[in-house]
Scaffold this motif. Structure first.
Motif, PDB file in Angstrom:
ATOM      1  N   TRP A 556       0.845  -1.197   0.000  1.00  0.00           N
ATOM      2  CA  TRP A 556       0.000   0.000   0.000  1.00  0.00           C
ATOM      3  C   TRP A 556       0.883   1.250   0.000  1.00  0.00           C
ATOM      4  N   ARG A 557       0.386   2.296  -0.633  1.00  0.00           N
ATOM      5  CA  ARG A 557       1.060   3.590  -0.556  1.00  0.00           C
ATOM      6  C   ARG A 557       0.047   4.670  -0.205  1.00  0.00           C
ATOM      7  N   PHE A 558       0.544   5.777   0.357  1.00  0.00           N
ATOM      8  CA  PHE A 558      -0.295   6.873   0.826  1.00  0.00           C
ATOM      9  C   PHE A 558       0.022   8.125   0.010  1.00  0.00           C
ATOM     10  N   GLU A 559      -1.003   8.706  -0.586  1.00  0.00           N
ATOM     11  CA  GLU A 559      -0.829   9.915  -1.393  1.00  0.00           C
ATOM     12  C   GLU A 559      -1.448  11.097  -0.655  1.00  0.00           C
ATOM     13  N   GLU A 560      -0.671  12.143  -0.483  1.00  0.00           N
ATOM     14  CA  GLU A 560      -1.100  13.298   0.312  1.00  0.00           C
ATOM     15  C   GLU A 560      -1.902  14.271  -0.543  1.00  0.00           C
ATOM     16  N   VAL A 561      -3.024  14.746   0.000  1.00  0.00           N
ATOM     17  CA  VAL A 561      -3.826  15.771  -0.672  1.00  0.00           C
ATOM     18  C   VAL A 561      -4.126  16.879   0.336  1.00  0.00           C
ATOM     19  N   THR A 562      -4.220  18.102  -0.162  1.00  0.00           N
ATOM     20  CA  THR A 562      -4.522  19.251   0.692  1.00  0.00           C
ATOM     21  C   THR A 562      -5.940  19.704   0.416  1.00  0.00           C
ATOM     22  N   ILE A 563      -6.749  19.747   1.470  1.00  0.00           N
ATOM     23  CA  ILE A 563      -8.161  20.114   1.365  1.00  0.00           C
ATOM     24  C   ILE A 563      -8.360  21.507   1.953  1.00  0.00           C
ATOM     25  N   GLU A 564      -9.081  22.348   1.233  1.00  0.00           N
ATOM     26  CA  GLU A 564      -9.397  23.682   1.766  1.00  0.00           C
ATOM     27  C   GLU A 564     -10.661  23.608   2.601  1.00  0.00           C
ATOM     28  N   VAL A 565     -10.578  24.105   3.834  1.00  0.00           N
ATOM     29  CA  VAL A 565     -11.719  24.106   4.748  1.00  0.00           C
ATOM     30  C   VAL A 565     -12.251  25.530   4.849  1.00  0.00           C
ATOM     31  N   PRO A 566     -13.524  25.749   4.488  1.00  0.00           N
ATOM     32  CA  PRO A 566     -14.068  27.118   4.541  1.00  0.00           C
ATOM     33  C   PRO A 566     -14.012  27.688   5.955  1.00  0.00           C
ATOM     34  N   GLY A 570     -16.776  34.613   8.869  1.00  0.00           N
ATOM     35  CA  GLY A 570     -15.925  35.587   8.202  1.00  0.00           C
ATOM     36  C   GLY A 570     -14.442  35.294   8.278  1.00  0.00           C
ATOM     37  N   GLU A 571     -14.051  34.178   8.956  1.00  0.00           N
ATOM     38  CA  GLU A 571     -12.640  33.817   9.053  1.00  0.00           C
ATOM     39  C   GLU A 571     -12.130  33.316   7.701  1.00  0.00           C
ATOM     40  N   ASP A 572     -10.816  33.471   7.478  1.00  0.00           N
ATOM     41  CA  ASP A 572     -10.210  32.979   6.256  1.00  0.00           C
ATOM     42  C   ASP A 572     -10.259  31.451   6.224  1.00  0.00           C
ATOM     43  N   PRO A 573     -10.329  30.865   5.018  1.00  0.00           N
ATOM     44  CA  PRO A 573     -10.302  29.402   4.923  1.00  0.00           C
ATOM     45  C   PRO A 573      -8.959  28.854   5.391  1.00  0.00           C
ATOM     46  N   THR A 574      -8.990  27.640   5.873  1.00  0.00           N
ATOM     47  CA  THR A 574      -7.769  26.948   6.287  1.00  0.00           C
ATOM     48  C   THR A 574      -7.586  25.709   5.418  1.00  0.00           C
ATOM     49  N   THR A 575      -6.462  25.040   5.592  1.00  0.00           N
ATOM     50  CA  THR A 575      -6.202  23.817   4.821  1.00  0.00           C
ATOM     51  C   THR A 575      -6.040  22.641   5.770  1.00  0.00           C
ATOM     52  N   GLU A 576      -6.316  21.463   5.246  1.00  0.00           N
ATOM     53  CA  GLU A 576      -6.202  20.229   6.021  1.00  0.00           C
ATOM     54  C   GLU A 576      -5.549  19.171   5.144  1.00  0.00           C
ATOM     55  N   THR A 577      -4.600  18.433   5.699  1.00  0.00           N
ATOM     56  CA  THR A 577      -3.927  17.366   4.951  1.00  0.00           C
ATOM     57  C   THR A 577      -4.667  16.052   5.141  1.00  0.00           C
ATOM     58  N   LYS A 578      -4.968  15.401   4.032  1.00  0.00           N
ATOM     59  CA  LYS A 578      -5.587  14.081   4.078  1.00  0.00           C
ATOM     60  C   LYS A 578      -4.812  13.138   3.168  1.00  0.00           C
TER      61      LYS A 578
END
Length: 724
Positions: A556-566, A570-578
């Motif tokens: 198995w291998r793991f591929e990293e993706v970055t998800i934008e979280v709203p 009124g706060e700026d969006p953040t990112t989350e690694t999955k």
């Protein structure tokens, strides 16, 4: 507006013989010419190389078109069901205004034409246009080249009148469709999706006798086939297909030149032949070669074929062999793994009780976890750690079985001493082949008699004293699972050690074995070897005892993706690694994880995306461990029944995971050239797996690369296992 016929298209490439040979020539159902229509496919995909085959489908009751192996034939009709002729029908105009000839494609066996049927599969709540054959086909087919196929392009096959307008292209379905041919959209058919690329291989009549190698697996030592001689465990077989154009009752003779190493099953065939499996029964790990001779007499004339056979026997992990005894010239160091809990024996320093390593697996360079065996005489040795301490034991008063049934008693605790006069010997536990360590000349202080006793990994579930629950004692029950020990030689890479997870890409993959902590520490010799195994596209992920013969199914291998979280309020969006999780063939764990013991693998498409998992350290009480959990939505991956892999909405210790980095992926033996019978090897050169040339044939057991120079000056290379 220009008209492009199949004939004119061939003439455009008159100077390219290889390309022209791949185009089907116009013919008739009665006279041919006939072709195999072969799937191009991605390397390593099980669909690559399959050919169109007309078969009755028990589920739909239709004569469908399936992808089947070209060489998997047992009768003459098996061949005809794989052959197709192309007869000109009409024309169709493409999007650029070009007019193309279209063709009726007819199966030689059924004498029926390639057509389309809309399948409403209510059992699986799905619908699809699928390829069938019919007596009065309404569909004609346009054949045109793949534009990005390079020097040797394949072709698309497009329906002139598709049932579903946007799905006109033939596509080789995966095992979710029973490997049947289906109709797909332009996004599949006119793109780099190689399961929509096809080649045309003209049929040439087969000889009277054909013996072919078929899907030869890298052969590793297996158990449980029930060989007559239990001292010689058999290994995975090599499958050979035999085809003879002979009457049904004609005997086909099979014989081997090396009966000691190989066995034929079945030992005889008649008629058209069939599939023969060759088994090896080696007395020890190593490589075995031989020749299979197949003969058949047809109308008074005898036909004979020979096939070179090769088998490789390598012990399963855990390694059930005794270690090398060290001497003044040779220090061979080992990790000592006790599979009861998957951990390794660790020297905690002079005068301290031995304990286990902190995590599942070993720190490969930790001297406290490395041990050697120093001979005292022919049957006894002392056990010495790389810290210089020796194995000994002492009697202490300890508490066991916590609660109302607790017991306070004197216990023999194994510890490290600067020097020791205690010696040990190897024994085999019952009949399962696992080794145990017996303490020599142990005197029972209560009976004042010599007792046979073994080094035992205590069960942490019934011992709350930390240095007892994690430690080792002496125990007289020979069959106890806590006695089982596995010797893994330092530097050979055959130990299983928990690793830090790193993301990677398909182009530069980092492979891991995945395992649930609760299953690994189950105390059952079957469960502790269970790792995540892929069943392929449309199949499930299971927990299955590890078998090196099927290593790639466990990768198995793991591929990293970055998800934008709203952002909220009124706060700026953040990112989350999955992470997306892929098997060796590129299938992904699906993007839906229900609260049940089911985890599906999919071929990644817009309709079936890969799942995206959040990874977090597993917290045991107040302690953050080096292991982790994988969460998608409200569910976590969980070790259902220590057999399944599924989603569970409650975070418990069944969700605790770890990975083991895979240093070496064993190649399939089908990629290793066979030594030809009439081209013997005249010299050999040996290399380590890392590519370092050796001066002579290695004498230390392990995997090596052997380069062979043949009499014809041809050079071949292969991976071999050498026994000391």
């Amino acid at each position: 507006m220009k008209k492009i016929t199949l004939f004119l298209f061939c003439m455009l490439f008159a100077g390219m013989a290889e390309l022209r040979a791949q185009l089907p020539q116009e013919g008739t159902t009665e006279d041919g010419p006939y072709y195999y229509i072969q799937v191009d496919g991605k390397a390593g995909d099980p669909r690559a190389g399959l050919v169109f085959t007309a078969e009755t489908d028990a589920e739909t009751k239709q004569v469908r078109v399936f992808g089947r192996a070209k060489g998997d034939i047992k009768t003459l009709d098996d061949i005809d069901r794989r052959l197709w002729s192309f007869e000109k029908g009409g024309t169709m105009t493409d999007g650029d205004g070009n007019v193309w000839d279209t063709y009726f494609i007819t199966n030689k066996s059924t004498q029926t034409g390639l057509d389309i049927w809309h399948w409403n599969d209510t059992a699986k709540s799905r619908e699809k246009d699928i390829a069938v054959v019919s007596d009065f086909p309404e569909t004609q087919w346009r054949i045109f080249p793949v534009t990005n196929g390079g020097e040797n392009p394949a072709f698309h096959i497009e329906a002139s009148n598709p049932i579903t307008a946007n799905s006109p292209y033939l596509h080789q379905g995966n095992n979710g469709w029973g490997f049947g041919l289906i109709l797909e959209t332009a996004g599949w058919g006119a793109s780099a999706e190689k399961e929509s690329w096809f080649r045309f291989v003209e049929f040439e009549d087969l000889p009277n006798l054909t013996v072919s190698k078929k899907e030869i697996d890298y052969a590793y030592t297996l158990e449980g086939r029930g060989s007559e001689d239990s001292e010689r465990p058999d290994i995975a077989g090599q499958k050979i297909t035999v085809f003879a154009k002979a009457p049904a009752d004609t005997p086909i003779t099979l014989s081997l030149d090396n009966d000691d190493n190989f066995l034929i099953s079945p030992d005889g065939l008649t008629g058209m032949g069939g599939e023969v499996e060759i088994f090896a029964f080696p007395g020890a790990p190593g490589e075995y070669t031989g020749n299979l001779t197949v003969s058949v007499t047809i109308n008074g004339e005898t036909y004979t074929e020979k096939v070179a056979l090769k088998g490789l026997s390598v012990p399963k992990i855990p390694v059930k062999t005794s270690p090398t005894i060290a001497n003044s010239e040779n220090d061979t160091w080992y990790y000592l793994q006790y599979p009861r809990v998957g951990v390794y024996m660790k020297d905690k320093g002079t005068g301290n009780i031995l304990e286990t390593s902190d995590r599942y697996g070993a720190d490969k360079d930790d001297p406290a976890q490395l041990w050697k065996f120093v001979a005292v005489n022919d049957t006894a040795f002392t056990l010495v750690s790389k810290l210089g301490n020796q194995l000994d034991y002492k009697v202490e008063t300890v508490t066991t079985n916590p609660g109302p049934d607790q017991t306070i008693k004197e216990t023999n605790l194994v510890y490290s001493a600067a020097t020791s006069d205690k010696t040990f010997s190897f024994k085999v536990r019952n009949n399962d082949g696992y080794y145990i360590l017996q303490l020599n000349e142990y005197l029972n202080t209560e009976t004042e008699e010599t007792t046979i006793i073994y080094v035992n990994k205590t069960n942490p579930a019934t011992n709350t004293e930390p240095y007892i629950g994690n430690g080792y004692t002496l125990y007289s029950g020979k069959g106890d699972i806590g006695n089982v020990i596995v010797f893994s030689e330092y530097g050979k890479g055959d130990y299983m050690a928990a690793s830090t997870l790193e993301a990677s890409t398909a182009g530069e993959p980092i492979w891991y074995y995945m395992q649930f902590y609760r299953t690994a520490l189950d105390g059952n010799l079957t469960n502790i070897t269970k790792k995540f195994k892929s069943a392929g596209t449309g199949g499930e992920v299971t927990q299955t005892p590890f078998d090196m013969a099927e290593q790639k199914s466990f990768l198995w291998r793991f591929e990293e993706v970055t998800i934008e979280v709203p952002g909220e309020g009124g706060e700026d969006p953040t990112t989350e690694t999955k992470y997306k999780i892929f098997d060796y063939n590129g299938n992904a764990i699906a993007g839906a994880l229900s609260d049940e013991n089911h985890c599906e693998l999919v071929e990644v498409t817009p309709e079936t995306p890969a799942g995206e998992f959040a990874l977090a350290p597993y917290v045991d009480g107040d302690n953050e461990t080096a292991d982790f959990t994988l969460q998608m939505g409200s569910n976590y991956l969980n070790d259902f029944g220590k057999t399944h892999v599924g989603g569970y909405s409650v975070l418990d210790n069944g969700c605790r995971l770890f990975v083991i980095k895979v240093e070496t992926v064993i190649s399939s033996i089908e990629n290793i050239p066979f030594e030809e019978i009439d081209d013997p090897v005249v010299s050999r050169v040996y290399y380590t797996i890392q590519g370092i040339q050796l001066g002579k044939r290695p004498t230390t057991a392990g995997l090596y690369i052997e380069k062979s120079i043949h009499a014809s000056k041809k050079v071949t290379a292969k991976t071999i296992y050498i026994v000391e």
